[in-house]
Scaffold this motif. Structure first.
Motif, PDB file in Angstrom:
ATOM      1  N   VAL A  78       0.822  -1.206   0.000  1.00 52.67           N
ATOM      2  CA  VAL A  78       0.000   0.000   0.000  1.00 52.67           C
ATOM      3  C   VAL A  78       0.858   1.259   0.000  1.00 52.67           C
ATOM      4  N   GLU A  79       1.827   1.320   0.917  1.00 56.60           N
ATOM      5  CA  GLU A  79       2.622   2.541   1.040  1.00 56.60           C
ATOM      6  C   GLU A  79       3.457   2.798  -0.215  1.00 56.60           C
ATOM      7  N   TYR A  80       3.921   1.735  -0.835  1.00 57.19           N
ATOM      8  CA  TYR A  80       4.699   1.868  -2.069  1.00 57.19           C
ATOM      9  C   TYR A  80       3.846   2.470  -3.176  1.00 57.19           C
ATOM     10  N   VAL A  81       2.617   1.957  -3.324  1.00 65.32           N
ATOM     11  CA  VAL A  81       1.727   2.480  -4.352  1.00 65.32           C
ATOM     12  C   VAL A  81       1.306   3.912  -4.025  1.00 65.32           C
ATOM     13  N   ARG A  82       1.053   4.179  -2.762  1.00 71.58           N
ATOM     14  CA  ARG A  82       0.702   5.547  -2.355  1.00 71.58           C
ATOM     15  C   ARG A  82       1.807   6.519  -2.780  1.00 71.58           C
ATOM     16  N   HIS A  83       3.049   6.109  -2.533  1.00 71.37           N
ATOM     17  CA  HIS A  83       4.176   6.990  -2.857  1.00 71.37           C
ATOM     18  C   HIS A  83       4.241   7.249  -4.355  1.00 71.37           C
ATOM     19  N   ALA A  84       3.969   6.225  -5.154  1.00 71.17           N
ATOM     20  CA  ALA A  84       3.988   6.405  -6.606  1.00 71.17           C
ATOM     21  C   ALA A  84       2.968   7.441  -7.050  1.00 71.17           C
ATOM     22  N   TYR A  85       1.763   7.361  -6.512  1.00 69.40           N
ATOM     23  CA  TYR A  85       0.730   8.327  -6.906  1.00 69.40           C
ATOM     24  C   TYR A  85       1.017   9.722  -6.358  1.00 69.40           C
ATOM     25  N   ARG A  86       1.672   9.798  -5.198  1.00 74.28           N
ATOM     26  CA  ARG A  86       2.070  11.110  -4.681  1.00 74.28           C
ATOM     27  C   ARG A  86       3.116  11.734  -5.602  1.00 74.28           C
ATOM     28  N   GLN A  87       4.040  10.924  -6.092  1.00 73.10           N
ATOM     29  CA  GLN A  87       5.023  11.431  -7.048  1.00 73.10           C
ATOM     30  C   GLN A  87       4.331  11.925  -8.317  1.00 73.10           C
ATOM     31  N   ASP A  88       3.354  11.161  -8.808  1.00 73.26           N
ATOM     32  CA  ASP A  88       2.646  11.535 -10.029  1.00 73.26           C
ATOM     33  C   ASP A  88       1.940  12.876  -9.871  1.00 73.26           C
ATOM     34  N   ARG A  89       1.502  13.184  -8.652  1.00 76.65           N
ATOM     35  CA  ARG A  89       0.777  14.441  -8.398  1.00 76.65           C
ATOM     36  C   ARG A  89       1.693  15.578  -7.995  1.00 76.65           C
ATOM     37  N   GLY A  90       3.003  15.329  -8.027  1.00 79.11           N
ATOM     38  CA  GLY A  90       3.947  16.371  -7.667  1.00 79.11           C
ATOM     39  C   GLY A  90       4.034  16.632  -6.186  1.00 79.11           C
ATOM     40  N   LEU A  91       3.630  15.654  -5.359  1.00 78.13           N
ATOM     41  CA  LEU A  91       3.596  15.838  -3.909  1.00 78.13           C
ATOM     42  C   LEU A  91       4.820  15.259  -3.207  1.00 78.13           C
ATOM     43  N   ALA A  92       5.748  14.693  -3.971  1.00 80.23           N
ATOM     44  CA  ALA A  92       6.957  14.112  -3.374  1.00 80.23           C
ATOM     45  C   ALA A  92       8.181  14.521  -4.186  1.00 80.23           C
ATOM     46  N   PRO A  93       8.485  15.826  -4.231  1.00 80.10           N
ATOM     47  CA  PRO A  93       9.635  16.276  -5.025  1.00 80.10           C
ATOM     48  C   PRO A  93      10.955  15.797  -4.430  1.00 80.10           C
ATOM     49  N   TRP A  94      11.934  15.671  -5.300  1.00 79.65           N
ATOM     50  CA  TRP A  94      13.265  15.225  -4.870  1.00 79.65           C
ATOM     51  C   TRP A  94      13.978  16.364  -4.166  1.00 79.65           C
ATOM     52  N   ASP A  95      14.630  16.051  -3.056  1.00 79.75           N
ATOM     53  CA  ASP A  95      15.372  17.071  -2.311  1.00 79.75           C
ATOM     54  C   ASP A  95      16.824  17.179  -2.754  1.00 79.75           C
ATOM     55  N   GLY A  96      17.203  16.396  -3.779  1.00 75.05           N
ATOM     56  CA  GLY A  96      18.563  16.469  -4.292  1.00 75.05           C
ATOM     57  C   GLY A  96      19.549  15.568  -3.580  1.00 75.05           C
ATOM     58  N   ASN A  97      19.098  14.813  -2.592  1.00 76.16           N
ATOM     59  CA  ASN A  97      19.991  13.961  -1.826  1.00 76.16           C
ATOM     60  C   ASN A  97      20.046  12.546  -2.384  1.00 76.16           C
ATOM     61  N   TRP A  98      21.251  11.990  -2.394  1.00 77.91           N
ATOM     62  CA  TRP A  98      21.460  10.580  -2.688  1.00 77.91           C
ATOM     63  C   TRP A  98      21.726   9.863  -1.364  1.00 77.91           C
ATOM     64  N   HIS A  99      21.128   8.696  -1.201  1.00 70.18           N
ATOM     65  CA  HIS A  99      21.276   7.934   0.042  1.00 70.18           C
ATOM     66  C   HIS A  99      22.100   6.685  -0.268  1.00 70.18           C
ATOM     67  N   LEU A 100      23.242   6.562   0.397  1.00 69.78           N
ATOM     68  CA  LEU A 100      24.181   5.482   0.103  1.00 69.78           C
ATOM     69  C   LEU A 100      24.299   4.520   1.285  1.00 69.78           C
ATOM     70  N   PHE A 101      24.521   3.247   0.935  1.00 68.26           N
ATOM     71  CA  PHE A 101      24.612   2.183   1.925  1.00 68.26           C
ATOM     72  C   PHE A 101      25.810   1.300   1.572  1.00 68.26           C
ATOM     73  N   ALA A 102      26.674   1.106   2.534  1.00 74.84           N
ATOM     74  CA  ALA A 102      27.851   0.263   2.332  1.00 74.84           C
ATOM     75  C   ALA A 102      27.860  -0.820   3.405  1.00 74.84           C
ATOM     76  N   PHE A 103      28.277  -2.012   3.016  1.00 74.29           N
ATOM     77  CA  PHE A 103      28.359  -3.098   3.988  1.00 74.29           C
ATOM     78  C   PHE A 103      29.416  -4.094   3.533  1.00 74.29           C
ATOM     79  N   ALA A 104      29.971  -4.806   4.499  1.00 76.58           N
ATOM     80  CA  ALA A 104      30.968  -5.831   4.220  1.00 76.58           C
ATOM     81  C   ALA A 104      30.681  -7.010   5.152  1.00 76.58           C
ATOM     82  N   VAL A 105      29.925  -7.964   4.649  1.00 78.93           N
ATOM     83  CA  VAL A 105      29.535  -9.131   5.430  1.00 78.93           C
ATOM     84  C   VAL A 105      30.469 -10.277   5.052  1.00 78.93           C
TER      85      VAL A 105
END
Length: 304
Positions: A78-105
């Motif tokens: 549900v939340e994933y689909v909600r986010h998609a429709y919010r993006q389509d309506r211009g309600l979730a603009p990008w803030d310009g940030n990239w989010h990075l994740f590093a791991f070494a297992v």
């Protein structure tokens, strides 16, 4: 072109709000989709053997009852689909940030390492190099929750930057095209749009579909919607080619769902569990969605 639908997908797609599947509907829709009675019987037998359902009666006079933990295989979160429709309506603009994740297992914990990697990919992150992934959505808390569950939190590093460069490339739009399979995702959305337009023409035309035909339509649309959405990283619109086919596809899908709702009844598509899920996203009618369930271990939840 309608997506290929398996018998197990069909059963989950016909699951009602009360947790049951009507045998008459199941066999009728299966026949309309070109499935044989034998295929349906074998599928039901496997689902019962797996503990996913219990069966009352036999054949077309049967009723399946879903186990308490049975989950539909058609509908994205549900939340994933909600986010998609919010993006389509211009309600979730990008803030310009990239989010990075590093791991070494270490290799001794290979299973946890592979599961965590798959989680990042499923959340829409893209690999930059060994053990380093990037996402345009703020999924940090969800990633950490999964890391805790897999026991890899101590080896996870996450950070945010507005200055990402891969090789000599630092343009955000070109980076997105380089890091994510946007052509494949766009093709899936185009296929959804074509199917949704064809079904919408039928639903709103003079020759309205029967109850069984509406059920077939609902299952086909849900399957195609999921086929398009599952590989979609839901990049912010600012990073996507214009026009982006996902926006049109989701709009057509919502119009189909509205048409199905208008023609539905207590025994029609409106009583299906997947129908209620899509209604809760706010997709149907373009309204404001009610809050969905909490984070799932198997779906993406971009933060609003």
């Amino acid at each position: 072109m309608a997506p290929e639908i398996g018998t197990r997908t069909l059963v989950h797609g016909l699951l009602r709000e009360d947790g049951t599947v009507d045998g008459a509907e199941l066999y009728a829709v299966a026949e309309a989709l070109g499935m044989t009675d034998q295929q349906v019987r074998l599928c039901v037998k496997r689902l019962v053997a797996d503990g996913r359902f219990t069966q009352e009666g036999r054949g077309r006079r049967s009723r399946l009852h879903a186990a308490p933990d049975a989950a539909g295989s058609l509908a994205p979160d549900v939340e994933y689909v909600r986010h998609a429709y919010r993006q389509d309506r211009g309600l979730a603009p990008w803030d310009g940030n990239w989010h990075l994740f590093a791991f070494a297992v270490p290799e001794t914990e290979r299973r946890a390492r592979d599961a965590f990697r798959d989680t990042l990919l499923h959340l829409g992150a893209a690999p930059l190099q060994g053990g380093l992934y990037v996402c345009a959505n703020a999924i940090g808390p969800i990633v950490e929750a999964h890391a805790d569950g897999l026991g890899v939190r101590p080896v996870l590093t996450r950070f945010t930057t507005r200055d990402l460069r891969v090789g000599e490339e630092d343009d955000p739009v070109r980076l997105a095209a380089r890091l994510w399979p946007l052509r494949e995702v766009a093709a899936r959305h185009s296929a959804l749009a074509a199917l949704a337009q064809a079904r919408l023409d039928r639903l709103t035309g003079p020759d309205r579909p029967t109850g069984t035909e509406r059920l077939v339509c609902a299952v086909e649309l849900a399957a195609a919607f999921t086929d398009a959405m599952r590989p979609d990283p839901l990049l912010p619109p600012e990073l996507l080619p214009r026009p982006w086919p996902g926006t049109r596809a989701r709009a057509l899908f919502a119009r189909c769902w509205e048409a199905l709702a208008e023609q539905g009844d207590a025994e029609g598509p409106g009583s299906l569990r997947l129908f209620r899920l899509y209604d809760r996203t706010g997709a149907a009618g373009g309204g404001t969605a009610r809050p969905g369930p909490g984070p799932s271990a198997t779906r993406r939840h971009p933060e609003d």
